[in-house]
Design an enzyme around this catalytic site. Structure first.
Site, PDB file in Angstrom:
ATOM      1  N   GLN A  11      29.328  37.493  36.534  1.00 44.86           N
ATOM      2  CA  GLN A  11      30.417  36.027  37.295  1.00 44.86           C
ATOM      3  C   GLN A  11      31.899  36.139  37.315  1.00 44.86           C
ATOM      4  O   GLN A  11      32.347  35.446  37.850  1.00 44.86           O
ATOM      5  CB  GLN A  11      29.369  35.393  35.746  1.00 44.86           C
ATOM      6  CG  GLN A  11      30.355  33.388  35.770  1.00 44.86           C
ATOM      7  CD  GLN A  11      29.946  32.385  35.259  1.00 44.86           C
ATOM      8  OE1 GLN A  11      29.243  32.672  34.388  1.00 44.86           O
ATOM      9  NE2 GLN A  11      30.456  31.584  35.271  1.00 44.86           N
ATOM     10  N   SER A 140      34.332  41.205  34.925  1.00 40.05           N
ATOM     11  CA  SER A 140      34.786  40.905  33.597  1.00 40.05           C
ATOM     12  C   SER A 140      34.284  42.586  32.458  1.00 40.05           C
ATOM     13  O   SER A 140      33.449  43.262  32.620  1.00 40.05           O
ATOM     14  CB  SER A 140      34.551  40.173  32.687  1.00 40.05           C
ATOM     15  OG  SER A 140      33.294  39.962  32.752  1.00 40.05           O
ATOM     16  N   ASN A 206      42.382  35.834  30.268  1.00 40.74           N
ATOM     17  CA  ASN A 206      42.019  34.657  30.106  1.00 40.74           C
ATOM     18  C   ASN A 206      42.798  33.487  29.535  1.00 40.74           C
ATOM     19  O   ASN A 206      43.790  32.641  30.292  1.00 40.74           O
ATOM     20  CB  ASN A 206      40.985  33.756  30.394  1.00 40.74           C
ATOM     21  CG  ASN A 206      39.480  34.553  31.763  1.00 40.74           C
ATOM     22  OD1 ASN A 206      39.774  34.252  32.574  1.00 40.74           O
ATOM     23  ND2 ASN A 206      38.388  34.403  30.652  1.00 40.74           N
ATOM     24  N   GLU A 254      49.082  54.813  47.094  1.00 40.11           N
ATOM     25  CA  GLU A 254      50.437  55.298  46.948  1.00 40.11           C
ATOM     26  C   GLU A 254      50.964  54.586  45.014  1.00 40.11           C
ATOM     27  O   GLU A 254      51.065  54.866  44.386  1.00 40.11           O
ATOM     28  CB  GLU A 254      51.203  54.080  47.844  1.00 40.11           C
ATOM     29  CG  GLU A 254      51.655  54.419  48.783  1.00 40.11           C
ATOM     30  CD  GLU A 254      53.146  54.222  49.968  1.00 40.11           C
ATOM     31  OE1 GLU A 254      53.923  54.187  49.340  1.00 40.11           O
ATOM     32  OE2 GLU A 254      52.696  54.441  50.875  1.00 40.11           O
TER      33      GLU A 254
END
EC number: 3.6.5.-
Length: 449
Positions: A11, A140, A206, A254
Site C-alpha cells: 500500500q 514500507s 510519516n 553517482e
C-alpha cells in the site's frame, strides 16, 4: 539510454508511486491517457524522459513501472482512477489475500506464489530497455507486504540483475504514530534484507512528514495524499537529472559513489525546501543561501532523527530551477563554517552538488506553492542510527516475551531468523558508532595493530 524501472510494493509503495507518476506526468506534459502533445518524435525517440517512460508506436507514453500488492484494493483504485489508461494492465499485479501485517506471509507463504510472475514482468520491462541503469523500489518496512515481499523481491533482483543499482525508498515506522503492533518485528526483519540487497536506501517516516505538513503548510490534519505529494517532490528532485538536462547532472550511480563510504552504511536522510503553502509563497521567494540553510534544519528532515546528534559523512545537494553555480558555491562555503553542521574528520569536503534548470512543478490544487527554485538534500549522517535504535528497543521489549512470534513461525519462518536479524542490526548500530568516532592518530593506530 539509461532507463530506470520503478517497483511499487504494497500500500505505501503504491500510494507514493501514484503521487510520483502524477508529478512526472505533469513535469513532462504527459496526459493521463499517456499522450504527450509536445513530443514530436512519435514511437521511440531518445528524449531524456525516456529513462522513465517507454513509447508505443501510437505515441503513448507508458511508465516503466510495476505495482505489486498481495491484496487488490489499493491497486484497484489505480485500475479505476484518473491514470487507469497510463499503465499497462500487466504492470498492475495483485494477489487475492493480503500479508496481514506479517513479514513471514509476505516473504514465505503468500509472497512466494506471486514472486515469479512479478519477476517475469520485470524481465519484460528490462527487455524493452537498451541500457537498464537500475531500479527504484518503493515500500514500507512496517507492514507485511512491504517488508516481507519487498525483501523477497530485492533478493531475487540481486540474483537476476546483480550489477544494476537498487535504490530503495522505505517508509519506516514513526516514533509516536504506529499503524501495527508488530511493526518492530517487520522492520527489523526487513532492514536485515535491505542491508544486503540494496545499494542506497532513503529513509522516510510519516511522523516527520506530518510535522512538516502541519508546520510549514498549515494543514491541520494532513492526509496520506498530502504526505505523498511532498515525498513525490523529493523523489522527483532526485531523478530530475535523469529526466531533464542540466548544468551539473547527477547519475543514479553517482549517488552511490558519493554517498556510501562503506557498503553497509547506505541509509540516507532526505530533506527538501521550500515547503511553503501558496498563500505564503505569494509574499516570499527563497534565495539559494536560505534554501541551503533550511535543508540542514532538523525540522526539514523526512525521518525523525536529529542530525545535530551525529556527524555527516556526505551530502548530496540537488538544486533545481533558477540557480547558478556561483550561488551554490557561496552557500556551501557558508554551511562549512557552521559549528552545528559537523562532518566526520576523515571526510573533509563531503558535498556533491547537482543543478537542474527545470523549475519544480506542482500538482494543481495541491498544497505546495509553485516556486522558482527548490533544493533536495540527501545526506549520509551517523544520526540515522537513532532510527534503528528506536526500532531495536521496541523489538527487544516484545521479543523478550516472545509476543506474537507464533504468527511468524506458523507461516514457515524459523525463530532463529529473528535473532539473526536483530544481531545484524546491533552490528549496524555499532558500525555507525565506529564511523562517527574520532580517527585515532597514526602512531596509536599502528601500536594497536
Amino acid at each position: 539510454m539509461r532507463e530506470i524501472i520503478s517497483i511499487h510494493i504494497g500500500q505505501a509503495g503504491a500510494q507514493v508511486g501514484n503521487a510520483c507518476w502524477e508529478l512526472y506526468c505533469l513535469e513532462h506534459g504527459i496526459n493521463p491517457d499517456g499522450q504527450m502533445p509536445s513530443d514530436k518524435s512519435v514511437g521511440g525517440g531518445d528524449d531524456a524522459f525516456n529513462t522513465f517512460f517507454s513509447e508505443t508506436s501510437s505515441g503513448k507514453h507508458v511508465p516503466r513501472a510495476i505495482y505489486l500488492d498481495l491484496e487488490p484494493t489499493v491497486i484497484d483504485e489505480i485500475r479505476t482512477g484518473t491514470y487507469r489508461q497510463l499503465f499497462h494492465p500487466e504492470q498492475l499485479i495483485t494477489g487475492k489475500e493480503d500479508a496481514a501485517n506479517n513479514y513471514a506471509r509476505g516473504h514465505y507463504t503468500v509472497g512466494k506464489e506471486i514472486v515469479d510472475l512479478c519477476l517475469d514482468r520485470v524481465r519484460k520491462l528490462a527487455d524493452q530497455c537498451s541500457g537498464l541503469q537500475g531500479f527504484l523500489v518503493f515500500h514500507s518496512v512496517g507492514g507485511g507486504t512491504g517488508s516481507g515481499f519487498g525483501s523477497l523481491l530485492l533478493e531475487r533482483l540481486s540474483v537476476d540483475y546483480g550489477k544494476k543499482s537498487k535504490l530503495d525508498f522505505c517508509v519506516y515506522p514513526s516514533p509516536q504514530v504506529s499503524t501495527a503492533v508488530v511493526e518492530p518485528y517487520n522492520s527489523v526483519l526487513s532492514t536485515h534484507g535491505l542491508l544486503e540487497h540494496t545499494d542506497v536506501a532513503f529513509m522516510l517516516d510519516n511522523e516527520a512528514i506530518y510535522d512538516l505538513c502541519k508546520k510549514s503548510l498549515d494543514i491541520d490534519r494532513p492526509s496520506y495524499a498530502n504526505l505523498n505529494r511532498l515525498v513525490a517532490q523529493v523523489i522527483s528532485s532526485l531523478t530530475t537529472s535523469l529526466r531533464f538536462d542540466g548544468a551539473l547532472n547527477v547519475d543514479i550511480n553517482e549517488f552511490q559513489t558519493n554517498l556510501v563510504p562503506y557498503p553497509r552504511i547506505h541509509f540516507m536522510l532526505a530533506s527538501y525546501a521550500p515547503v511553503i503553502s501558496a498563500e505564503k509563497a505569494f509574499h516570499e521567494q527563497l534565495s539559494v543561501a536560505e534554501l541551503t540553510n533550511t535543508v540542514f534544519e532538523p525540522s526539514s528532515m523526512m525521518a525523525k532523527c536529529d542530525p545535530r546528534h551525529g556527524k555527516y559523512m556526505a551530502c548530496c545537494l540537488m538544486y533545481r530551477g533558477d540557480v547558478v553555480p556561483k550561488d551554490v558555491t557561496a552557500a556551501v562555503a557558508v554551511i562549512k563554517t557552521k559549528r552545528t553542521i559537523q562532518f566526520v574528520d576523515w571526510c573533509p569536503t563531503g558535498f556533491k552538488c547537482g543543478i537542474n534548470y527545470q523549475a519544480p512543478s506542482v500538482v494543481p490544487g495541491g498544497d505546495l506553492a509553485k516556486v522558482q527554485r527548490a533544493l533536495c538534500m540527501i545526506s549520509n549522517t551517523t544520526a540515522i542510527a537513532e532510527v534503528f535504535s528506536r526500532i531495536d528497543h521496541k523489538f527487544d521489549l516484545m521479543y523478550a516475551k516472545r509476543a506474537f512470534v507464533h504468527w511468524y513461525v506458523g507461516e514457515g519462518m524459523e525463530e532463529g531468523e529473528f535473532s539473526e536479524a536483530r544481531e545484524d542490526l546491533a552490528a549496524l548500530e555499532k558500525d555507525y558508532e565506529e564511523v562517527g568516532a574520532e580517527t585515532v592518530g597514526d602512531d596509536e593506530a599502528e601500536e594497536e595493530m
